[in-house]
Design a protein around this motif. Structure first.
Motif, PDB file in Angstrom:
ATOM      1  N   SER A 168       0.834  -1.200   0.000  1.00  0.00           N
ATOM      2  CA  SER A 168       0.000   0.000   0.000  1.00  0.00           C
ATOM      3  C   SER A 168       0.873   1.255   0.000  1.00  0.00           C
ATOM      4  CB  SER A 168      -0.919   0.003   1.223  1.00  0.00           C
ATOM      5  OG  SER A 168      -1.587   1.247   1.346  1.00  0.00           O
ATOM      6  N   PHE A 169       0.853   1.972  -1.114  1.00  0.00           N
ATOM      7  CA  PHE A 169       1.517   3.274  -1.149  1.00  0.00           C
ATOM      8  C   PHE A 169       0.900   4.206  -0.112  1.00  0.00           C
ATOM      9  CE2 PHE A 169       1.027   7.669  -2.567  1.00  0.00           C
ATOM     10  CZ  PHE A 169       2.342   8.075  -2.681  1.00  0.00           C
ATOM     11  N   THR A 170      -0.389   4.092   0.096  1.00  0.00           N
ATOM     12  CA  THR A 170      -1.092   4.946   1.052  1.00  0.00           C
ATOM     13  C   THR A 170      -0.551   4.752   2.455  1.00  0.00           C
ATOM     14  OG1 THR A 170      -3.046   4.553  -0.309  1.00  0.00           O
ATOM     15  CG2 THR A 170      -3.384   5.674   1.780  1.00  0.00           C
ATOM     16  N   ALA A 171      -0.366   3.495   2.857  1.00  0.00           N
ATOM     17  CA  ALA A 171       0.178   3.227   4.184  1.00  0.00           C
ATOM     18  C   ALA A 171       1.591   3.778   4.317  1.00  0.00           C
ATOM     19  CB  ALA A 171       0.163   1.729   4.458  1.00  0.00           C
ATOM     20  N   ARG A 172       2.390   3.590   3.277  1.00  0.00           N
ATOM     21  CA  ARG A 172       3.770   4.052   3.331  1.00  0.00           C
ATOM     22  C   ARG A 172       3.863   5.574   3.415  1.00  0.00           C
ATOM     23  NH1 ARG A 172       7.519   0.474  -0.835  1.00  0.00           N
ATOM     24  NH2 ARG A 172       7.580  -1.431   0.426  1.00  0.00           N
ATOM     25  N   SER A 173       2.919   6.274   2.796  1.00  0.00           N
ATOM     26  CA  SER A 173       2.998   7.734   2.774  1.00  0.00           C
ATOM     27  C   SER A 173       2.291   8.376   3.965  1.00  0.00           C
ATOM     28  CB  SER A 173       2.398   8.268   1.474  1.00  0.00           C
ATOM     29  OG  SER A 173       1.030   7.896   1.350  1.00  0.00           O
ATOM     30  N   LEU A 174       1.211   7.769   4.456  1.00  0.00           N
ATOM     31  CA  LEU A 174       0.445   8.411   5.522  1.00  0.00           C
ATOM     32  C   LEU A 174       0.936   8.075   6.918  1.00  0.00           C
ATOM     33  CD1 LEU A 174      -3.313   8.309   4.379  1.00  0.00           C
ATOM     34  CD2 LEU A 174      -1.656  10.174   4.214  1.00  0.00           C
ATOM     35  N   LEU A 175       1.415   6.854   7.143  1.00  0.00           N
ATOM     36  CA  LEU A 175       1.819   6.487   8.501  1.00  0.00           C
ATOM     37  C   LEU A 175       2.932   7.380   9.052  1.00  0.00           C
ATOM     38  CD1 LEU A 175       1.586   2.583   8.540  1.00  0.00           C
ATOM     39  CD2 LEU A 175       0.233   4.210   9.863  1.00  0.00           C
ATOM     40  N   PRO A 176       3.998   7.666   8.291  1.00  0.00           N
ATOM     41  CA  PRO A 176       5.015   8.587   8.836  1.00  0.00           C
ATOM     42  C   PRO A 176       4.452   9.980   9.120  1.00  0.00           C
ATOM     43  CG  PRO A 176       5.875   7.388   6.936  1.00  0.00           C
ATOM     44  CD  PRO A 176       4.397   7.133   6.969  1.00  0.00           C
ATOM     45  N   LEU A 177       3.402  10.346   8.388  1.00  0.00           N
ATOM     46  CA  LEU A 177       2.821  11.678   8.543  1.00  0.00           C
ATOM     47  C   LEU A 177       1.962  11.771   9.793  1.00  0.00           C
ATOM     48  CD1 LEU A 177       2.597  14.435   7.087  1.00  0.00           C
ATOM     49  CD2 LEU A 177       0.581  13.521   5.897  1.00  0.00           C
ATOM     50  N   ILE A 178       1.054  10.818   9.957  1.00  0.00           N
ATOM     51  CA  ILE A 178       0.128  10.910  11.091  1.00  0.00           C
ATOM     52  C   ILE A 178       0.785  10.475  12.405  1.00  0.00           C
ATOM     53  CG2 ILE A 178      -1.844  10.544   9.584  1.00  0.00           C
ATOM     54  CD1 ILE A 178      -2.096   7.727  10.700  1.00  0.00           C
ATOM     55  N   GLY A 179       1.859   9.689  12.291  1.00  0.00           N
ATOM     56  CA  GLY A 179       2.524   9.245  13.511  1.00  0.00           C
ATOM     57  C   GLY A 179       3.785  10.008  13.839  1.00  0.00           C
ATOM     58  N   ALA A 180       3.990  11.125  13.174  1.00  0.00           N
ATOM     59  CA  ALA A 180       5.260  11.867  13.326  1.00  0.00           C
ATOM     60  C   ALA A 180       5.548  12.238  14.776  1.00  0.00           C
ATOM     61  CB  ALA A 180       5.225  13.123  12.451  1.00  0.00           C
ATOM     62  N   GLU A 181       4.511  12.555  15.558  1.00  0.00           N
ATOM     63  CA  GLU A 181       4.693  12.965  16.943  1.00  0.00           C
ATOM     64  C   GLU A 181       4.577  11.795  17.915  1.00  0.00           C
ATOM     65  OE1 GLU A 181       5.224  16.154  17.877  1.00  0.00           O
ATOM     66  OE2 GLU A 181       5.127  16.983  15.857  1.00  0.00           O
ATOM     67  N   LEU A 182       4.361  10.582  17.378  1.00  0.00           N
ATOM     68  CA  LEU A 182       4.081   9.442  18.248  1.00  0.00           C
ATOM     69  C   LEU A 182       5.173   8.387  18.238  1.00  0.00           C
ATOM     70  CD1 LEU A 182       0.289   8.855  17.392  1.00  0.00           C
ATOM     71  CD2 LEU A 182       1.252  10.231  19.237  1.00  0.00           C
ATOM     72  N   TRP A 183       5.931   8.280  17.145  1.00  0.00           N
ATOM     73  CA  TRP A 183       6.904   7.192  17.036  1.00  0.00           C
ATOM     74  C   TRP A 183       7.939   7.262  18.163  1.00  0.00           C
ATOM     75  CZ3 TRP A 183       4.633   4.072  14.026  1.00  0.00           C
ATOM     76  CH2 TRP A 183       4.024   4.485  12.826  1.00  0.00           C
ATOM     77  N   PHE A 184       8.024   6.188  18.910  1.00  0.00           N
ATOM     78  CA  PHE A 184       9.073   6.003  19.918  1.00  0.00           C
ATOM     79  C   PHE A 184       9.143   7.172  20.911  1.00  0.00           C
ATOM     80  CE2 PHE A 184      10.510   4.109  15.864  1.00  0.00           C
ATOM     81  CZ  PHE A 184      10.345   2.780  16.218  1.00  0.00           C
ATOM     82  N   THR A 185       8.019   7.724  21.230  1.00  0.00           N
ATOM     83  CA  THR A 185       7.986   8.796  22.225  1.00  0.00           C
ATOM     84  C   THR A 185       7.186   8.330  23.425  1.00  0.00           C
ATOM     85  OG1 THR A 185       5.997   9.782  21.258  1.00  0.00           O
ATOM     86  CG2 THR A 185       8.117  10.585  20.452  1.00  0.00           C
ATOM     87  N   GLY A 186       7.376   8.995  24.523  1.00  0.00           N
ATOM     88  CA  GLY A 186       6.645   8.637  25.731  1.00  0.00           C
ATOM     89  C   GLY A 186       7.445   7.702  26.609  1.00  0.00           C
ATOM     90  N   GLU A 187       7.104   7.693  27.882  1.00  0.00           N
ATOM     91  CA  GLU A 187       7.790   6.853  28.846  1.00  0.00           C
ATOM     92  C   GLU A 187       7.254   5.429  28.785  1.00  0.00           C
ATOM     93  OE1 GLU A 187       7.204   8.719  32.572  1.00  0.00           O
ATOM     94  OE2 GLU A 187       8.340  10.527  32.042  1.00  0.00           O
ATOM     95  N   ALA A 188       8.027   4.521  29.328  1.00  0.00           N
ATOM     96  CA  ALA A 188       7.578   3.132  29.406  1.00  0.00           C
ATOM     97  C   ALA A 188       6.289   3.062  30.204  1.00  0.00           C
ATOM     98  CB  ALA A 188       8.666   2.280  30.059  1.00  0.00           C
ATOM     99  N   ALA A 189       5.376   2.250  29.702  1.00  0.00           N
ATOM    100  CA  ALA A 189       4.062   2.139  30.335  1.00  0.00           C
ATOM    101  C   ALA A 189       3.852   0.713  30.818  1.00  0.00           C
ATOM    102  CB  ALA A 189       2.973   2.526  29.337  1.00  0.00           C
TER     103      ALA A 189
END
Length: 822
Positions: A561-582
């Protein structure tokens, strides 16, 4: 007590015996309609014997001394295997389903009668050239010969469904084949609903930039500014409740998301490893059991042709001969315009025209309804076309008081010569001849991809409406029908249809993407079917210097899916590997697990992976959060993710990030917050539906292909015998397209895709391959009901050979039709 026990034993034994006898009788009656493929049948209407040789996949190879005899044989074969399907298709086109199914199909019949489809087919049949009409008559004679055999030999009425429903099969007529052609146009149409949705969106979102966000213009220039719909139709409500599209499985009126799609691509000898041209085609329609496609080979005087036919139509719609291959994709031509017609307040029998008020054309039509009184319908027409009910695609929501809506549509042409074009195409020997042969084609508009042994081409076929440059809505929204500039002025010449011959790069194709960038009114369309699959197709085509049959198959089955490849980095830009261990079990921990999985994912929508399900659920929840507060009830119309909308919002194109703010809250939310909340929504839904173990999820469990019988598919117990369900890869935006349902409770069910796949290599034509999604037979007791289904699911094919000896060597039977004196 012992006496009671003995009688209970006797009663139970009696019930068991009666049940076994009942099942045996039902099975015997149903099996009577199974065709005997090894048979000699005397028939009237032939000039010489006809052989129907069925290869080991039950594909009929039909041999006769004349073309008329061959078409006769095809009619007989269609009726042998798909009698019930042909009956239903014809009844749908005629508006006569309610005679069999009662009030449940009355709305379908009313709409079909209002469109006047079958009377228009009768007119069109009379306008066909003598050669085409002779072929239709021979085909009809073949169908009727099978009907006569069924009646004479008491063959279970021809199909098991005929035993369950009182649906007598009247003799087939040439007009019936024309009507089914027009019915395909109904199933492939989407511009009517598109106009209504754009008008409703314009009312809900007075800011034109926000309308362009959710209904974006496809990449390219040439789109002029449009007025707000409120200025075209004052008095309409800004918010109106949805009237759902008829959900009946027999309805030909599909949601815009399922209004046809397809893939086709071709390579010239310079881009082919074998030195011959290549062609791949997979038209997309709604899945049914059996499939709408029926594979066949016709041995015509001009040479053999083989490919996909539709029962009821005596033509190979997509396939090849020794000299030419052809494939079809939906062209998305804007061939529909909705008009707002002002009714004379002093005389309800008149409507306003550019020259004053004029009487509606009217005719009464009586619909017979099983177990109910007949319904008398008054059909009305304006100069622009038939008057439609307000319930159709929510037309009432954009119709001002004192007005009605009408529809102009190329499918409603009374001199439709589309079948003549399809007949001529089977005899063409070159790309040039194929383009010329398709000139009489009217509707539904298609992109015709052609390859001969040396050349490749693509030509849009179908009548293009001629619109005035001053059209108020440019055909994008309903417009006043009494203004002359809004009315059609005939059609454009065939030469104006887009055409691509012998491209320099040696590769051409179409995934329903935008093909030309022309200014209105020669624009072809503002609404296209794809902006995503074409990106992946371009990459696959251009990363190889030369292609082979196998590389074309690989592209046809590609699930990245080109859509998945292009949108996931965009919508998850502030979420990838951020935040403390839960802590394990918390929502935060579940979100981190999902993001870790998605971060290592290639975008492949593989049925065995969990990531496609997480991705699809996330995007669906995200769009719902973005649009619900702005659109209200209208949000239900956007039940499939709009990738360009998501991208515009997260890139803040022309202020589109405003969609991320919740109107009803005091604070201002941003897109990163919406992405996080949507992911939590998606994971909650996954947990409730599939369980909390993300790593054990399978996309194929949610993305099951639903090849359902349109009548028996909901009957308890029986549905397990007639429905075909399969775990499948792919998705909405992959080349191996598996369009999802979009609606709860199974939003990701695979309901629309490639019912036919074919790949043709003209360096070695008999190495070409094809397959359909179910099987050749429509009889659920036949082993050929679903024998191709697993091949299709696994991405396998069967040989597409014109070698008669090969067909005979592995045949499952030969039916010989012998002529008898009249």
């Amino acid at each position: 007590m012992a006496l009671i026990f003995r009688w209970l034993i006797r009663l139970a034994a009696t019930l068991v015996v009666l049940s076994v006898l009942t099942i045996t009788v039902i099975y015997w009656l149903a099996s009577r309609s199974l065709p005997d493929y090894t048979d000699t049948v005397p028939v009237r209407g032939l000039t010489a014997p006809v052989e129907i040789v069925r290869d080991n996949a039950n594909v009929p190879h039909i041999f006769g001394e004349t073309d008329a005899d061959v078409f006769f044989g095809l009619g007989f074969a269609h009726a042998q295997d798909r009698m019930w399907q042909m009956t239903i298709l014809r009844r749908t086109a005629q508006g006569r389903l309610s005679e069999v199914f009662g009030a449940s199909t009355l709305d379908i019949d009313k709409l079909m009668r209002r469109l006047d489809l079958y009377p228009l087919a009768v007119e069109s049949a009379a306008a066909l050239d003598a050669k085409t009409l002779a072929a239709l008559e021979a085909y009809a004679a073949g169908v009727n010969a099978r009907l006569n055999q069924i009646n004479t030999e008491a063959l279970g009425r021809g199909a098991p469904e005929m035993l369950l429903f009182n649906a007598p099969m009247a003799p087939w007529r040439p007009a019936d084949s024309v009507a089914i052609t027009k019915l395909m146009g109904v199933q492939l149409s989407g511009h009517l609903q598109g106009e209504v949705i754009r008008a409703r969106t314009s009312l809900a979102l007075p800011d034109e930039d926000r309308v362009r966000d959710i209904l974006p213009d496809f990449p390219g220039t040439g789109v002029a500014a449009l007025p707000e719909y409120a200025s075209l139709a004052p008095g309409v409500r800004r918010h109106a409740a949805n009237i759902p599209v008829n959900p009946h499985p027999l309805s030909p009126f599909k949601d815009m998301a399922f209004a046809g799609a397809s893939n086709a691509w071709a390579a010239a000898p310079s881009r082919s490893a074998s030195g011959g041209t290549l062609l791949a085609n997979d038209p997309h329609l709604g899945f049914t059991a059996p499939s709408i496609w029926y594979l066949a080979r016709l041995d015509l005087q001009s040479g053999g042709v083989i490919g996909g036919t539709i029962p009821g139509m005596p033509v190979v719609l997509t396939g090849r001969s020794d000299a030419l291959g052809w494939g079809l994709t939906s062209a998305y031509l804007d061939d529909q315009d909705v008009y707002i017609e002002e009714v004379n307040p002093d005389n309800r029998e008149e409507y306003r025209t550019p020259d004053g008020f004029k009487a509606f054309s009217k005719r009464a039509s009586i619909i017979t309804v099983k177990d109910a009184d007949p319904v008398t319908l008054t059909l009305r027409w304006t100069d622009n076309g038939p008057v439609l009910p307000g319930s159709h695609y929510n037309l009432a929501s954009i119709t001002p008081p004192g007005h009605v809506t009408s529809l102009n549509w190329t499918v409603l042409t009374p001199r439709d010569t589309s079948l003549a074009a399809a007949m001529a195409l089977m005899e063409a020997k070159s790309v040039e001849e194929g383009i010329k042969a398709a000139q009489p084609y009217i509707a539904p508009a298609q992109n015709l991809t052609l390859v001969d042994r040396e050349n490749i081409a693509m030509k849009m076929i179908g009548a293009m409406p001629r619109r005035d440059a001053g059209h108020q809505s440019q055909g994008r929204m309903p417009a006043p029908g009494w203004i002359a500039a809004n009315r059609w002025q005939g059609t454009l010449p065939y030469a104006a249809n887009p055409e691509f011959v012998a491209p320099v790069g040696g590769i051409l194709g179409n995934t329903n993407n935008k093909t030309v960038d022309r200014p209105f009114p020669n624009h072809v369309s503002f609404l296209w079917g794809d902006t995503q699959r074409v990106q992946r197709w371009q990459r696959l085509m251009q990363t190889r210097q030369v292609h082979t049959r196998d590389s074309f198959i690989e592209a046809q089955l590609d699930t990245v899916s080109f859509t998945a490849r292009s949108l996931l980095p965009l919508i998850g830009a502030e979420l990838w590997f951020t935040g403390e261990a839960a802590p394990d079990g918390s929502a935060e921990r579940q979100r981190q697990r999902a993001l870790i999985l998605l971060a290592g994912w290639s975008g492949e929508m593989n049925e065995h992976l969990p990531e496609p399900l997480i991705y699809a659920a996330w995007l669906r929840s995200l769009q719902a959060r973005l649009i619900q507060d702005e659109l209200g009830p209208l949000a239900a119309e956007f039940d499939h993710v709009q990738p360009l909308f998501i991208e515009r919002a997260f890139r803040n194109v022309n202020g589109a990030s405003v969609w991320c703010d919740v109107l009803q809250s005091a604070r201002v939310e941003d897109c990163a917050e919406m992405a996080r909340l949507a992911l939590d929504d998606a994971l909650l839904w996954i947990n409730e539906t599939w369980g909390p173990q993300l790593e054990s999820l399978r996309w194929g469990d949610a993305h099951q292909a639903t090849h359902d019988h349109p009548v028996l598919g909901t009957v308890p117990v029986l549905r397990y015998f007639v429905n075909i369900r399969q775990s499948t890869s792919g998705g909405d935006n992959t080349l191996q397209r598996g369009r999802t349902k979009g609606e709860d409770p199974d939003p990701f069910s695979n309901v629309h895709g490639a019912g036919y796949r074919g790949v043709y290599d003209f360096a070695d034509p008999d190495s070409s391959v094809f397959v359909s999604s179910t099987g050749q037979s429509g009889h659920f007791l036949s082993r050929h009901y679903d024998d191709l289904a697993q091949l299709w699911r696994r991405g396998e094919y069967i040989p597409m050979s014109l070698d008669a000896d090969l067909a005979r060597a592995a045949s499952v039977g030969v039916t010989t039709l012998t002529p008898v004196a009249p």
